[in-house]
Design an enzyme around this catalytic site. Structure first.
Site, PDB file in Angstrom:
ATOM      1  CD  GLU A 171      57.985  28.908  65.438  1.00  0.00           C
ATOM      2  OE1 GLU A 171      58.512  28.967  64.314  1.00  0.00           O
ATOM      3  OE2 GLU A 171      57.506  29.895  66.023  1.00  0.00           O
ATOM      4  CB  CYS A 198      63.021  24.449  59.826  1.00  0.00           C
ATOM      5  SG  CYS A 198      63.619  25.831  60.807  1.00  0.00           S
TER       6      CYS A 198
HETATM    7  P1  NAD Z   1      58.570  15.646  63.953  1.00  0.00           P
HETATM    8  O1  NAD Z   1      57.320  16.409  63.719  1.00  0.00           O
HETATM    9  O2  NAD Z   1      58.676  14.265  63.428  1.00  0.00           O
HETATM   10  O3  NAD Z   1      58.900  15.516  65.521  1.00  0.00           O
HETATM   11  C1  NAD Z   1      58.925  16.625  66.405  1.00  0.00           C
HETATM   12  C2  NAD Z   1      58.544  16.177  67.799  1.00  0.00           C
HETATM   13  O4  NAD Z   1      57.233  15.648  67.770  1.00  0.00           O
HETATM   14  C3  NAD Z   1      59.452  15.108  68.428  1.00  0.00           C
HETATM   15  O5  NAD Z   1      59.735  15.498  69.756  1.00  0.00           O
HETATM   16  C4  NAD Z   1      58.608  13.856  68.365  1.00  0.00           C
HETATM   17  O6  NAD Z   1      58.827  13.010  69.482  1.00  0.00           O
HETATM   18  C5  NAD Z   1      57.186  14.376  68.411  1.00  0.00           C
HETATM   19  N1  NAD Z   1      56.271  13.532  67.646  1.00  0.00           N
HETATM   20  C6  NAD Z   1      56.550  12.853  66.502  1.00  0.00           C
HETATM   21  N2  NAD Z   1      55.473  12.180  66.065  1.00  0.00           N
HETATM   22  C7  NAD Z   1      54.479  12.444  66.947  1.00  0.00           C
HETATM   23  C8  NAD Z   1      53.108  12.040  67.058  1.00  0.00           C
HETATM   24  N3  NAD Z   1      52.553  11.219  66.156  1.00  0.00           N
HETATM   25  N4  NAD Z   1      52.391  12.510  68.102  1.00  0.00           N
HETATM   26  C9  NAD Z   1      52.940  13.340  69.009  1.00  0.00           C
HETATM   27  N5  NAD Z   1      54.234  13.733  68.969  1.00  0.00           N
HETATM   28  C10 NAD Z   1      54.999  13.299  67.959  1.00  0.00           C
HETATM   29  O7  NAD Z   1      59.709  16.607  63.399  1.00  0.00           O
HETATM   30  P2  NAD Z   1      61.230  16.299  63.266  1.00  0.00           P
HETATM   31  O8  NAD Z   1      61.399  15.218  62.246  1.00  0.00           O
HETATM   32  O9  NAD Z   1      61.849  16.148  64.591  1.00  0.00           O
HETATM   33  O10 NAD Z   1      61.752  17.678  62.647  1.00  0.00           O
HETATM   34  C11 NAD Z   1      61.730  17.946  61.292  1.00  0.00           C
HETATM   35  C12 NAD Z   1      60.619  18.894  60.917  1.00  0.00           C
HETATM   36  O11 NAD Z   1      60.617  19.999  61.821  1.00  0.00           O
HETATM   37  C13 NAD Z   1      60.838  19.500  59.547  1.00  0.00           C
HETATM   38  O12 NAD Z   1      59.610  19.552  58.864  1.00  0.00           O
HETATM   39  C14 NAD Z   1      61.339  20.896  59.841  1.00  0.00           C
HETATM   40  O13 NAD Z   1      61.088  21.854  58.827  1.00  0.00           O
HETATM   41  C15 NAD Z   1      60.598  21.216  61.085  1.00  0.00           C
HETATM   42  N6  NAD Z   1      61.296  22.229  61.851  1.00  0.00           N
HETATM   43  C16 NAD Z   1      60.741  23.443  61.979  1.00  0.00           C
HETATM   44  C17 NAD Z   1      61.420  24.436  62.655  1.00  0.00           C
HETATM   45  C18 NAD Z   1      60.843  25.798  62.841  1.00  0.00           C
HETATM   46  O14 NAD Z   1      61.413  26.552  63.618  1.00  0.00           O
HETATM   47  N7  NAD Z   1      59.756  26.148  62.192  1.00  0.00           N
HETATM   48  C19 NAD Z   1      62.659  24.157  63.210  1.00  0.00           C
HETATM   49  C20 NAD Z   1      63.197  22.898  63.067  1.00  0.00           C
HETATM   50  C21 NAD Z   1      62.500  21.923  62.386  1.00  0.00           C
END
Ligand code: NAD
Length: 462
Positions: free
Chosen positions: A214, A248
């Protein structure tokens, strides 16, 4: 709960869950219903603590913090429909299979991993969990470290109400996430950014683990001239500025029919004042940016175009005013990546065809919004564009419906959930053909003499 688990601790937890899964307890529908009720009660009982944690993490207004708790409506929906979802689905059998019956059996996958983001830090972990429980899985949850209060409350609630052999929370940052991703799961459900989505999918590929991703993207909001100006302005303002744009599926940019641009911008400006007052920094109804890193990233984007309204920022409280940016070009920095903040760039078009071409030049978004009374134009936009979800004449509300599967397409994600789609995501659809010993048609057995004619007649049948 484990804080910063070392890899072996993560694998021990997974083994523990595998042992529990193999007892078959989660196969029982009454067990699943009971667990869903248990989860709902735990959330309802702790609603004040959850809302408080979300407010502490995101400076979010109380009303918006309670959105997180409205995830219990997904539980209600699952409770109402689970008996029907788990039923094997009978499918037709062709004559050459006689005597037999055929069914599709949904079966649980096993032990699943759910990784959440910070922007809706409670509900984006719990909503997939509801699907995982409904489908009969064990689950490990990894909430975002960037929303530490919510992560802690979530871990507490789960620890108090569930055996970690069944559902466990592992708190921690990127390293923890990577340690978990190195393990073998039966499904990984990830919500977050596109870049990390690629990392998750690469890790999952090592074990051929299926993934639901997602992700995000730049969700366009196309506005035709034939609209109810005030309603459109209100719905756009709300969808863009709830959670200070950190949603998002928030409209990322406006693409407006040139003829109504000035009127629409004036109407959105009025709505901003109506919602948040003359000074949104003092409004109890306006959220803050999650951290300094994202604050600085967003402040940079304020250099683009001309500020029509807003544009002010307070670093000491990560506040950025609801901002409309006029005179923006497609190659400006603000148009290069998902904004994920309270900045709404405005671009114009003369003909709808031109707007559609522009949107289709961008990566496929998570959501697309189109405002118009004209049904032909509505049909044209839906037919000629691709997006994870779409909503006509409103923003964001499509995500709140359990009857509409939610997910991205292309770079905005793969797979979908909510309602029945969540159950399906966490189930394997096992196809089963059941034969009887009543008799045995021998059309397929050697020697084949005289049987080719029958096969050919089956192939050539109209
Ligand atoms: P992110 O991808 O930075 O982090 C999400 C999760 O991934 C966190 O739990 C984090 O600990 C983990 N993570 C981060 N870097 C990692 C790595 N290198 N390796 C493994 N795990 C890692 O996202 P965010 O900043 O928390 O959220 C924002 C993004 O999420 C935006 O792009 C937004 O559009 C998207 N989002 C999508 C939805 C949806 O339903 N499609 C909903 C909410 C947010």
């Amino acid at each position: 709960m484990l804080a910063q688990p070392i890899a072996s601790e993560a694998s021990q937890l997974i083994q523990q869950q595998r042992r529990f899964f193999s007892t078959g307890q989660t196969q029982s529908v009454s067990f699943r219903l009971q667990q869903l009720k248990h989860l709902k009660a735990a959330i309802v009982d702790n609603q004040a603590a959850i809302a408080g944690a979300v407010r502490a993490d995101l400076g979010r207004p109380e009303f918006e913090a309670y959105f997180e708790i409205s995830v219990v409506r997904e539980i209600d929906y699952a409770l109402k429909h689970l008996q029907a979802w788990v039923k094997p689905k009978r499918v037709a059998v062709p004559v050459e299979q006689f005597p037999s019956s055929a069914h599709i059996y949904p079966e649980p996958l096993g032990v699943v991993l759910i990784i959440g983001p910070w922007n809706y830090p409670f509900q984006l972990v719990i909503a997939p969990l509801i699907g995982a429980i409904a489908a009969g899985n064990c689950a490990i949850l990894k909430p975002s470290e960037l929303a530490p209060h919510t992560s802690a409350v979530l871990a507490d609630i789960i620890r108090q109400h569930f055996d970690p052999s069944y559902i466990a929370v592992v708190e921690g940052g990127v390293e923890t996430s990577q340690q978990l991703l190195a393990e073998k799961f039966d499904h990984i459900f990830f919500t977050g950014g596109t870049a990390v989505g690629k990392i998750v999918m690469a890790a999952a590929a090592q074990h051929l683990t299926p993934v639901t991703l997602e992700l995000g993207g730049k969700s366009p909001c196309i506005v035709d001239a034939d609209i109810h100006l005030e309603y459109a302005a209100r719905r756009i303002t709300w969808g863009k500025f709830i959670n200070a744009g950190q949603t998002c599926i928030a409209p990322d940019y406006l693409l407006v029919d040139r003829r109504i641009k000035d009127d629409l911008l004036a109407a959105i400006k009025r709505c901003i004042r109506e919602f948040y007052g003359d000074e949104p920094a003092h409004s109890p109804d306006y959220a803050r940016i999650i951290n300094q890193h994202h604050f600085s990233r967003l402040v940079e984007l304020l250099q683009t175009g001309r500020i029509f309204t807003g544009g002010t920022a307070k670093p000491e409280e990560n506040y950025i005013a609801p901002t409309l940016l006029d005179q923006v070009n497609w190659d400006d920095p603000v148009m290069q990546a998902e904004i994920f903040g309270p900045i709404l760039p405005v671009l114009e078009y003369d003909h709808l065809d031109e707007a559609i071409v522009r949107v289709n030049e961008q990566p496929k978004p998570l959501a697309l919004y189109f405002f118009s009374r004209n049904q032909q134009k509505q049909a044209q936009v839906l037919r000629q564009t691709s997006s994870g979800t779409a909503c006509i004449n409103d923003t964001v509300m499509q995500v709140t419906m359990a009857t509409l599967p939610f997910g991205g397409v292309g770079p905005s994600g793969m797979g979908r959930y909510h309602g029945k789609a969540s159950f399906d995501t966490f189930s394997h659809q096992k196809s089963v053909l059941r034969k009887s010993f009543l008799f045995d048609l021998n059309w397929r057995y050697a020697p084949y003499a005289n049987k080719l004619k029958l096969l050919k007649s089956m192939i050539n049948r109209n």
